[in-house]
Design a protein around this motif. Structure first.
Motif, PDB file in Angstrom:
ATOM      1  N   THR A 139      -3.773  14.302 -12.736  1.00 42.98           N
ATOM      2  CA  THR A 139      -3.869  13.240 -11.407  1.00 42.98           C
ATOM      3  C   THR A 139      -2.943  12.265 -10.663  1.00 42.98           C
ATOM      4  O   THR A 139      -2.145  12.330  -9.753  1.00 42.98           O
ATOM      5  N   PHE A 140      -1.680  12.802 -11.592  1.00 44.74           N
ATOM      6  CA  PHE A 140      -0.013  12.665 -11.365  1.00 44.74           C
ATOM      7  C   PHE A 140       0.352  13.104 -10.438  1.00 44.74           C
ATOM      8  O   PHE A 140       1.076  12.845  -8.970  1.00 44.74           O
ATOM      9  N   VAL A 141       0.552  14.597 -11.180  1.00 43.47           N
ATOM     10  CA  VAL A 141       0.785  15.501  -9.369  1.00 43.47           C
ATOM     11  C   VAL A 141       0.006  15.663  -8.396  1.00 43.47           C
ATOM     12  O   VAL A 141       0.540  14.771  -7.529  1.00 43.47           O
ATOM     13  N   ASN A 142      -1.134  14.705  -8.244  1.00 47.45           N
ATOM     14  CA  ASN A 142      -1.843  14.950  -6.969  1.00 47.45           C
ATOM     15  C   ASN A 142      -1.536  13.935  -6.145  1.00 47.45           C
ATOM     16  O   ASN A 142      -1.165  13.848  -5.263  1.00 47.45           O
ATOM     17  N   VAL A 143      -1.649  12.543  -6.849  1.00 49.89           N
ATOM     18  CA  VAL A 143      -0.853  11.169  -6.568  1.00 49.89           C
ATOM     19  C   VAL A 143       0.362  11.352  -5.742  1.00 49.89           C
ATOM     20  O   VAL A 143       0.047  10.989  -4.525  1.00 49.89           O
ATOM     21  N   THR A 144       1.066  11.956  -6.790  1.00 50.20           N
ATOM     22  CA  THR A 144       2.410  12.203  -5.902  1.00 50.20           C
ATOM     23  C   THR A 144       2.931  13.020  -4.412  1.00 50.20           C
ATOM     24  O   THR A 144       3.365  12.563  -3.093  1.00 50.20           O
ATOM     25  N   LEU A 145       2.156  14.310  -5.222  1.00 52.99           N
ATOM     26  CA  LEU A 145       2.334  14.693  -3.470  1.00 52.99           C
ATOM     27  C   LEU A 145       1.338  14.534  -2.529  1.00 52.99           C
ATOM     28  O   LEU A 145       1.680  14.906  -1.233  1.00 52.99           O
ATOM     29  N   THR A 146       0.348  14.338  -2.615  1.00 54.98           N
ATOM     30  CA  THR A 146      -0.281  13.066  -1.122  1.00 54.98           C
ATOM     31  C   THR A 146       0.450  12.577  -1.180  1.00 54.98           C
ATOM     32  O   THR A 146       0.020  12.457  -0.058  1.00 54.98           O
ATOM     33  N   ILE A 147       0.790  11.151  -1.408  1.00 59.09           N
ATOM     34  CA  ILE A 147       1.773  10.190  -0.483  1.00 59.09           C
ATOM     35  C   ILE A 147       3.230  10.796  -0.130  1.00 59.09           C
ATOM     36  O   ILE A 147       3.217  10.316   0.564  1.00 59.09           O
ATOM     37  N   MET A 148       3.981  11.973  -0.609  1.00 59.07           N
ATOM     38  CA  MET A 148       4.814  12.578   0.006  1.00 59.07           C
ATOM     39  C   MET A 148       4.268  13.081   1.834  1.00 59.07           C
ATOM     40  O   MET A 148       4.316  13.396   2.291  1.00 59.07           O
ATOM     41  N   ALA A 149       3.375  13.906   1.352  1.00 54.24           N
ATOM     42  CA  ALA A 149       2.092  14.337   2.283  1.00 54.24           C
ATOM     43  C   ALA A 149       1.869  13.033   3.599  1.00 54.24           C
ATOM     44  O   ALA A 149       2.310  13.389   4.739  1.00 54.24           O
ATOM     45  N   ALA A 150       1.141  12.280   2.764  1.00 57.50           N
ATOM     46  CA  ALA A 150       0.676  11.714   3.902  1.00 57.50           C
ATOM     47  C   ALA A 150       1.379  10.079   4.586  1.00 57.50           C
ATOM     48  O   ALA A 150       1.366  10.189   6.168  1.00 57.50           O
ATOM     49  N   TYR A 151       2.840   9.740   4.158  1.00 59.89           N
ATOM     50  CA  TYR A 151       3.204   9.167   4.359  1.00 59.89           C
ATOM     51  C   TYR A 151       3.949   9.622   5.722  1.00 59.89           C
ATOM     52  O   TYR A 151       3.948   8.932   7.036  1.00 59.89           O
ATOM     53  N   PRO A 152       4.751  10.165   5.783  1.00 62.50           N
ATOM     54  CA  PRO A 152       5.280  10.591   6.839  1.00 62.50           C
ATOM     55  C   PRO A 152       4.778  11.253   7.500  1.00 62.50           C
ATOM     56  O   PRO A 152       4.631  11.272   9.126  1.00 62.50           O
ATOM     57  N   LEU A 153       2.892  11.760   7.911  1.00 60.91           N
ATOM     58  CA  LEU A 153       2.175  12.552   8.566  1.00 60.91           C
ATOM     59  C   LEU A 153       2.084  10.495   9.410  1.00 60.91           C
ATOM     60  O   LEU A 153       0.903  10.263  10.496  1.00 60.91           O
TER      61      LEU A 153
END
Lengths: 296, 548, 339
Positions: free
Chosen positions: A87-101
């Motif tokens: 989950t930790f990996v997931n949430v980090t990656l998700t934010i990293m992708a979602a914010y720029p988008l």
């Protein structure tokens, strides 16, 4: 607001709404109570259809059998580990992708979205995935439960939507004037303001990890690494949709009777932790702290 | 000078020996460490084999200390490096490994890998052809092949090789699979005889419905005949249809004049459907027989007062736990019924055959094929079966202490079980049924007749009432469909069988009117859309090959 | 030689830096011709941190999603594991044609779509309404309790849920029919009639998933400014009015996006629940694509990966077409869309 001081229209609304909610509550409470009670009932009573909402012929057999089966505890431990790290990996990656988008000034935004979304519709299937895992040497490796599912595009999209709707442009402009970089803005403004969606991400991903079994069945042959769901599936033959029961001897029947006893206790054992996750997560459904100085 | 020719002769002889030996160099190396067939241990030197074993996860918790695994190693003298794979996953795993170019283990066993798949890969050179090994080096398998020519015949692939070490089980309860059970106590409560014809069954069921058959004072709570959709042999038809035309409850095909033809387009089929539809209409056949699952149906049998009069199921213990004898002991088999045509009654019968959904194979690239074969050969022995499925002698089972005690089949008993399956003492000891290669009647029929054992009760019922009523010819369950037709055949099979079963249900439940000629003709016409002729054509080609 | 090229590349680099510097200096409105390229490079440079953030997710997607995509080629081949994907024979559209020529093709596809549509039309609004209603509940503990209970059925396995459903709907023994009979409604075999399959499937889906589905909306609602509600209350707005004019617009972007995604996965009707609810009497509405693929697998006892992949690809293509249609509509009708 006290009920008595509400307007007439509001009173009607409240009564109707609460009644409907109560009805929904009852209707959804029934399967839960049924499962919980069945787990504490004598299998004979369950078979005779006598268990509805309360346990009949109280029996701890289900739980006793379950605890006797030692791989379960290993399964619990493994699932907890996979869930936390994953989950930790997931949430980090998700934010990293979602914010720029979520940023309108992000050049190539449309392309990136299509790049991500395309993978929701087209995939190579199990065979090349197996090759990939093999080539990355992830068999019987802890990370095989984390990496293949490290990012869910669906989650990225809903997170992006939240960022877009809830981080006003004015904040960004003001921060820029103060010389704030994008990363700094993300970590110090956007994330604190987005605790609800981050909580949702935690919940969705954590549940996903907790319920995962398919990759484990394929890639983890070491019994000591099995997650809980696989262990439970191993015991419960009924959970497999297969018509292959019909072995000729006592085995089929003995298997079935073991499965009968364990059926409900295993559901409770696997579901309870997840159910308890929600109230915990729900605490974060409050609006993030408003950074007073940036307001307006 | 004389020495030279001698030297030449010696040289030539040596050369020819070498030439004779070289191609079989590996084999002879294997042969040299192998003991003669049938002797244990199998090898006289330490050797190791890699094995992929399809296992039941809850039977094996630690393979390193597993009883059966250790015992086999001890007795055969072969060290086993076992990779455990869930038995349902082996097929997938093999495919993935082949695609990835990974090396397969020497043996793959106890897995759900269908004959179709095994023969396909065998023909491609993935699995070793075994026929020569069987006849030259086999012992236990060879013995079975000689005694059961059908087993041998069914093991051949379309290309004439044998790639599989098959699984074969002979079990009356399975062979006489589709059964109709009736509550004996209800019959005597109402003073009725066991029905012998379809009309008599109708009357009995009617009496069950209208009168207080279960003796609780309420004449309305009886369900005369029931079954469930996912119940073993809970097929609506079977013993109810057979009095009209033979129904094998599977693909519903019969053999007529040496050819395979469908039962479901015959007029007799229609008559049978009319009969069943009548039962349904009058509430004698449970209206939920198609929709309810076993758990929903169970209360009829598990309540204090049983409310089901008759049931279509393979074994009563599929519904009722065997430990509760009072719940199953009243239900006895109905002998095959005679239909209106007056022809000899038939029982639904599936001749014992090798299993088409599992088997063991040897990796063609293995350098130890012969040793691997001997191990698989050993698994056909009685001893191996006892170890892997029943446990330790004199601990979990034993030979009868008194030779005069009869077994269930009336013959001197063969074994006595001390710890039944599921007992905690058996933890991490067995491989279970999946590891069965060969099981004869002896294992069930030869167990000491115990009062209150459900399996034995079922077995004796079958022996008493169903044996002798088998039809003369049935469609074999394993047919060698030629490779080039397989894909087409499977597609046709799925749609045709789905249509047949669906239509059957619709007619029985009255959604389609069986008494209407129009509806029946419309039903028959649809078969052109499903290419029934082509389907039968392929089957008969395979059947022709099978008969040779 | 090396020294020469190094000098050369240094020159080029300095020149480029100069160019960028010049472009930076000249950045601003009203510049002719080169403005587009300049603007592009500017934006990229300005957003460089954002691109950096994207790198890791993009790398993940490339490795784990795009690289294995060649597996879709299996749909166009007669897959033979011994030859591998590349070595298997190319057969073009053979499997697609095979699928389309199935006698029940139209029925299967229409069943799949109809089931998904029913599920969407009834199942989509309920979580929204639930979230809106819960949001207005004053009593915090009650609200929390209802939320936790309603979201729990999502976790009970499908096998158990369908088992419960079958028992519940039984004409003679099931609670639902007994209840209805009390009110004079005759008992109906809900699972035995093809016409009831879709409603039963859909409503039981609502039962199972409404709570879980409402979570995302609740999260969106929690970001609504309390002050807005207070101001509206002072102005005399009723609860219903406040919900309509404050809450609903706040979650509208989520609603639209989720709707787009939902329509874009219409063909993905899951296999397990349908298969468990199927029986001989309701096949005319309950036979969907996923159950057909399963039966083919069982019948052949030898998985036909090519065929299954082809069918999956077929589904995906239909889904994408639907997705594009819905997304374009959303773009025109609102501010929110997927791309």
């Amino acid at each position: 607001m006290r009920f008595g001081s509400l307007s007439k229209g509001d009173k009607v609304y409240t009564v109707v709404s609460n009644t409907l909610l109560f009805f929904l509550l009852l209707v959804t409470l029934y399967p839960l109570l049924n499962v919980l009670s069945s787990s504490f009932s004598d299998p004979k009573a369950i078979g005779a259809g006598r268990v509805a909402i309360f346990p009949v012929d109280f029996s701890l057999d289900g739980y006793r059998e379950l605890s006797r089966y030692t791989p379960i505890w290993v399964g619990y431990k493994n699932s907890i580990m996979y869930t936390i790290v994953g989950t930790f990996v997931n949430v980090t990656l998700t934010i990293m992708a979602a914010y720029p988008l979520s940023r309108k000034d992000f050049r190539g935004r449309g392309l990136f979205i299509v790049f991500f979304a395309f993978t929701m519709y087209f995939s190579g299937g199990m065979i090349p995935s197996y090759m990939l895992i093999r080539n990355l040497n992830l068999f019987n490796n802890f990370w095989v439960m984390v990496l293949p599912g490290a990012l869910s595009v669906y989650n990225v999209i809903i997170t992006r939507t939240y960022f877009q709707s809830n981080i006003p442009d004015s904040f960004l402009e003001a921060a820029r004037l103060d010389g704030c970089t994008d990363v700094k803005f993300l970590t110090q403004v956007a994330i604190p303001l987005s605790t609800p969606i981050i909580a949702v991400n935690f919940l969705f991903y954590a549940v996903g990890h907790w319920n995962a079994f398919f990759d484990a069945m394929l890639y983890l042959s070491d019994t000591k690494m099995k997650p809980l769901q696989v262990v439970l599936r191993d015991i419960l033959i009924e959970s497999r949709i297969s018509a292959d029961f019909n072995f000729d001897s006592k085995y089929a029947e003995a298997k079935q009777s073991i499965a009968e006893i364990l059926k409900y206790s295993t559901i409770v054992a696997s579901t309870l932790p997840v159910m308890l996750m929600y109230p915990f997560v729900q605490k974060y459904f409050i609006k993030g702290i408003m950074l007073g100085g940036l307001k307006g | 000078m004389r020495r030279k020719p001698a030297a030449v002769v010696v040289f030539l002889i040596t050369l020819s020996i070498l030439i004779g030996v070289l191609p079989t160099g590996i084999a002879s190396e294997n042969s040299s460490i192998l003991n003669p067939p049938g002797q244990l241990p199998l090898v006289n030197q330490e050797t190791e084999l890699t094995m992929m074993l399809g296992y039941y996860p809850f039977l094996v918790s630690d393979i390193d200390t597993h009883y059966a695994a250790k015992e086999i190693e001890k007795r055969t003298g072969i060290k086993l490096k076992i990779e455990l794979v869930d038995y349902q996953q082996v097929s997938e795993r093999v495919t993935l490994m082949l695609n990835a170019g990974d090396e397969l283990p020497d043996i793959i066993t106890a897995a759900r890998m269908s004959l179709a798949q095994i023969n396909f890969y065998g023909a491609k050179g993935v699995f070793a052809p075994l026929e020569s090994l069987i006849f030259q080096s086999g012992y236990w398998i060879k013995d079975i092949f000689e005694r059961y020519p059908d087993v041998e015949r069914q093991s051949y692939a379309w290309d004439g090789h044998i790639y599989v070490v098959p699984r074969y089980a002979e079990n009356a309860i399975n062979s006489y699979g589709a059964k109709l059970w009736i509550n004996n106590r209800w019959l005597s409560n109402l003073g009725l005889d066991m029905p012998a014809t379809t009309d008599e069954l109708y009357s009995v069921l009617k009496a069950f419905k209208e009168q207080d058959a279960n003796g609780n004072g309420d004449p309305t709570d009886e369900i005369p005949l029931t079954t469930a959709k996912n119940l073993w042999y809970g097929h609506v038809g079977g013993p109810l249809m057979t009095p009209f035309i033979y129904d094998n409850t599977g693909d519903q095909l019969i053999v007529e004049d040496g050819k395979i033809v469908p039962a479901y387009i015959a007029d007799e089929w229609r008559e049978g459907l009319k009969y069943i539809n009548n039962l349904y209409k009058e509430g004698l056949l449970d209206s939920e027989c198609y929709t309810q699952d076993t758990n929903t149906m169970k209360p009829l049998f598990l309540s204090d007062v049983q409310t089901a009069g008759a049931v279509l199921v393979g074994k009563m213990t599929n519904i009722v736990p065997s430990a509760q004898q009072e719940l199953w002991q009243d239900y006895v088999l109905v002998p095959p019924l005679m239909g209106p045509s007056g022809e000899k009654p038939l029982t639904c019968f599936v001749p014992p055959a090798i299993r088409s959904d599992s088997g063991s194979v040897i990796n063609a690239k293995s350098g130890k094929a012969e040793i691997a074969f001997r191990l698989l050969d050993y698994f056909w022995s009685e001893e191996s079966r006892l170890i892997t499925c029943y446990g330790e002698e004199n601990v979990d089972w034993r030979r009868p202490t008194d030779p005069s005690i009869p077994g269930v089949d009336g013959q001197p008993a063969f074994m006595e079980i001390l710890h039944s399956f599921g007992a905690p003492e058996l933890e991490n000891k067995l491989f279970g049924d999946n590891f069965t290669y060969f099981e004869t009647e002896k294992f069930v029929g030869g167990q000491i007749a115990k009062e209150g054992d459900a399996d034995q009760f079922t077995y004796s019922q079958v022996m008493e009432k169903l044996v002798g009523f088998e039809p003369e010819r049935v469609v074999p369950s394993v047919l060698p469909i030629p490779d080039e037709y397989v894909e087409e055949f499977n597609g046709l099979s799925v749609s045709i069988q789905s249509y047949v079963n669906q239509s059957k249900a619709m007619f029985v439940a009255g959604e389609m009117d069986i008494s209407s000629d129009e509806a029946w003709l419309a039903y028959l016409e649809q078969f052109d859309n499903y290419a029934l002729d082509r389907y039968l054509e392929i089957m008969n080609i395979a059947y022709g090959t099978y008969l040779k | 030689m090396q020294r020469l090229s190094r000098a050369f590349s240094n020159k080029v680099l300095t020149k480029m830096k100069g160019m960028i510097g010049v472009m930076k200096f000249h950045a601003g409105p009203g510049l002719p011709k080169k403005s587009k390229l300049r603007q592009l490079l500017l934006d990229v440079d300005r957003g460089r941190q954002l691109y950096l953030l994207m790198m890791l997710p993009v790398a993940y997607i490339l490795i784990f999603k795009y690289q294995p995509m060649y597996g879709a080629l299996i749909a166009f081949k007669d897959f033979d594991p011994t030859a591998g994907i590349w070595g298997s024979t190319w057969v073009g559209l053979k499997h697609f044609v095979r699928f389309i020529e199935q006698p029940k093709f139209f029925q299967m596809v229409s069943n799949t779509l109809m089931l998904a549509l029913w599920d969407s039309i009834i199942g989509f609004p309920v979580p929204i309404l639930l979230a809106l209603a819960l949001n207005n509940v004053a009593h915090k503990k009650y609200k929390s309790f209802v939320q936790t209970v309603t979201y729990a059925p999502h976790f009970i396995s499908t096998v158990v849920i369908v088992g419960m459903l079958t028992q519940l709907l039984h004409p003679r023994m099931g609670a639902l029919n007994l209840l209805f009979q009390h009110f004079g409604v005759p008992a109906v075999s809900y699972l035995g009639k093809a016409g009831y399959f879709r409603p039963v499937y859909t409503l039981s889906g609502v039962w199972q998933n409404a709570g879980w589905g409402s979570i995302i909306y609740l999260a969106a609602l929690s970001s609504v400014d309390v002050e807005l509600h207070q101001a509206a209350q002072i102005d005399g707005a009723s609860i219903v009015q406040r919900t309509r004019h404050i809450d609903l617009p706040a979650i509208m972007p989520s609603i639209i996006i989720l709707l787009i995604l939902r329509i874009g996965s219409l063909m993905n009707v899951g296999f397990e629940k349908v298969f468990l609810m199927q029986n001989q009497l309701n096949l005319t509405t309950s036979e969907v694509i996923s159950t057909y693929v399963y039966k083919m697998g069982i019948m052949s006892q030898f998985p036909d990966y090519s065929y299954a992949t082809a069918i999956g690809l077929f589904n995906s293509v239909v889904n994408v077409v639907l997705l594009v249609i819905v997304n374009t509509t959303a773009k025109k009708a609102s501010e929110t869309s997927l791309w």
